[in-house]
Design an enzyme around this catalytic site. Structure first.
Site, PDB file in Angstrom:
ATOM      1  N   ASP A 211       0.721  -1.282  -0.174  1.00  0.00           N
ATOM      2  CA  ASP A 211      -0.098   0.191   0.030  1.00  0.00           C
ATOM      3  C   ASP A 211       1.263   1.052   0.185  1.00  0.00           C
ATOM      4  O   ASP A 211       1.737   1.208   0.777  1.00  0.00           O
ATOM      5  CB  ASP A 211      -0.923   0.265   1.231  1.00  0.00           C
ATOM      6  CG  ASP A 211      -1.546   0.633   1.059  1.00  0.00           C
ATOM      7  OD1 ASP A 211      -3.106   0.577   0.587  1.00  0.00           O
ATOM      8  OD2 ASP A 211      -1.588   2.184   1.462  1.00  0.00           O
ATOM      9  N   ILE A 212       0.135   2.506  -0.893  1.00  0.00           N
ATOM     10  CA  ILE A 212       1.523   2.765  -0.878  1.00  0.00           C
ATOM     11  C   ILE A 212       1.278   4.355   0.426  1.00  0.00           C
ATOM     12  O   ILE A 212       1.798   5.089   0.854  1.00  0.00           O
ATOM     13  CB  ILE A 212       0.826   4.085  -2.303  1.00  0.00           C
ATOM     14  CG1 ILE A 212       1.773   5.307  -2.521  1.00  0.00           C
ATOM     15  CG2 ILE A 212      -0.681   5.248  -2.162  1.00  0.00           C
ATOM     16  CD1 ILE A 212       1.305   5.843  -3.967  1.00  0.00           C
TER      17      ILE A 212
ATOM     18  N   ASN B   7     -12.547  -3.480   2.082  1.00  0.00           N
ATOM     19  CA  ASN B   7     -13.689  -2.596   2.010  1.00  0.00           C
ATOM     20  C   ASN B   7     -14.646  -2.442   0.646  1.00  0.00           C
ATOM     21  O   ASN B   7     -14.611  -2.884   0.045  1.00  0.00           O
ATOM     22  CB  ASN B   7     -13.262  -1.171   2.062  1.00  0.00           C
ATOM     23  CG  ASN B   7     -12.390  -0.592   3.232  1.00  0.00           C
ATOM     24  OD1 ASN B   7     -13.069  -0.951   4.269  1.00  0.00           O
ATOM     25  ND2 ASN B   7     -11.326  -0.048   3.568  1.00  0.00           N
TER      26      ASN B   7
ATOM     27  N   GLN C 185     -14.432   2.623   1.078  1.00  0.00           N
ATOM     28  CA  GLN C 185     -14.114   2.130   0.417  1.00  0.00           C
ATOM     29  C   GLN C 185     -13.833   3.378  -0.920  1.00  0.00           C
ATOM     30  O   GLN C 185     -14.558   4.237  -1.761  1.00  0.00           O
ATOM     31  CB  GLN C 185     -14.444   0.765  -0.883  1.00  0.00           C
ATOM     32  CG  GLN C 185     -13.959   0.412  -2.337  1.00  0.00           C
ATOM     33  CD  GLN C 185     -14.832  -0.564  -2.878  1.00  0.00           C
ATOM     34  OE1 GLN C 185     -15.388  -0.422  -2.508  1.00  0.00           O
ATOM     35  NE2 GLN C 185     -14.318  -1.044  -3.531  1.00  0.00           N
TER      36      GLN C 185
ATOM     37  N   HIS D  20      -9.938  -5.177  -3.694  1.00  0.00           N
ATOM     38  CA  HIS D  20      -8.774  -5.293  -2.821  1.00  0.00           C
ATOM     39  C   HIS D  20      -9.372  -5.517  -1.211  1.00  0.00           C
ATOM     40  O   HIS D  20      -9.846  -5.827  -0.555  1.00  0.00           O
ATOM     41  CB  HIS D  20      -7.834  -4.578  -3.151  1.00  0.00           C
ATOM     42  CG  HIS D  20      -8.412  -3.030  -2.493  1.00  0.00           C
ATOM     43  ND1 HIS D  20      -9.452  -1.798  -3.272  1.00  0.00           N
ATOM     44  CD2 HIS D  20      -8.546  -1.967  -1.466  1.00  0.00           C
ATOM     45  CE1 HIS D  20     -10.262  -1.547  -2.197  1.00  0.00           C
ATOM     46  NE2 HIS D  20      -9.057  -1.141  -1.805  1.00  0.00           N
TER      47      HIS D  20
ATOM     48  N   HIS E 206      -7.004  -5.896   2.171  1.00  0.00           N
ATOM     49  CA  HIS E 206      -5.949  -5.616   2.608  1.00  0.00           C
ATOM     50  C   HIS E 206      -5.296  -6.483   3.812  1.00  0.00           C
ATOM     51  O   HIS E 206      -6.177  -7.447   4.744  1.00  0.00           O
ATOM     52  CB  HIS E 206      -6.169  -3.736   4.097  1.00  0.00           C
ATOM     53  CG  HIS E 206      -6.978  -2.562   3.209  1.00  0.00           C
ATOM     54  ND1 HIS E 206      -6.178  -2.270   3.178  1.00  0.00           N
ATOM     55  CD2 HIS E 206      -7.497  -3.045   2.491  1.00  0.00           C
ATOM     56  CE1 HIS E 206      -6.976  -0.925   2.201  1.00  0.00           C
ATOM     57  NE2 HIS E 206      -7.986  -1.802   2.333  1.00  0.00           N
TER      58      HIS E 206
END
Ligand code: AMP
Length: 127
Positions: free
Chosen positions: A39-40, A97, A104, A110, A112
């Site tokens: 994740d960024i 989410n 979301q 996706h 996590h």
């Protein structure tokens, strides 16, 4: 802005662009069905996203429309990614989410994966 999980798939979403190779990602795992990358904006010492390669907005969309192979392949990839990250023994959390109430943000399904520390309560108190 939160995603409306009932809307059709938007091919310009950021994860679709990552899948097409148009923008980079820090890849952790990839197979026929799924891609996992960091994740960024990490919310834990380890924060990795796993996405299916098919075009699905949300878990509802995915479970309604994806083949059994895609669904099994995706969840296998989540487990393999966590194992590759050496999170099995210490433990980890997965979260997906879906839609407005969950906040979301990206309209491609996706999951996590969070880990690398004791993660505390499952949710902030929702009132
Ligand atoms: P969600 O709120 O469940 O839709 O989470 C979307 C996640 O995508 C957030 O944790 C973002 O930090 C992450 N994200 C957004 N853009 C990127 C990107 N280009 N590469 C990696 N993660 C991203």
């Amino acid at each position: 802005m939160s995603v409306d999980a009932t809307q059709p798939y938007d091919v310009s979403n950021i994860f679709a662009r990552i899948l097409r190779g148009e923008i980079p990602c820090k890849k952790v795992y990839e197979d026929k069905h799924a891609l996992a990358f960091h994740d960024i904006n990490p919310q834990a010492p380890v924060h990795v996203l796993v996405i299916p390669k098919g075009a699905y907005v949300s878990m509802a969309d995915f479970t309604a429309l994806a083949s059994s192979d895609e669904i099994a392949g995706f969840f296998l990839a989540v487990g393999k990614t966590a194992a590759q990250l050496q999170l099995v023994a210490p433990g980890y959390r997965i979260l997906a989410n879906s839609g407005f109430d969950s906040h979301q943000e990206v309209s491609h399904l996706h999951v996590h994966i969070f880990g690398g520390t004791a993660l505390g309560p499952m949710l902030a108190l929702a009132t």
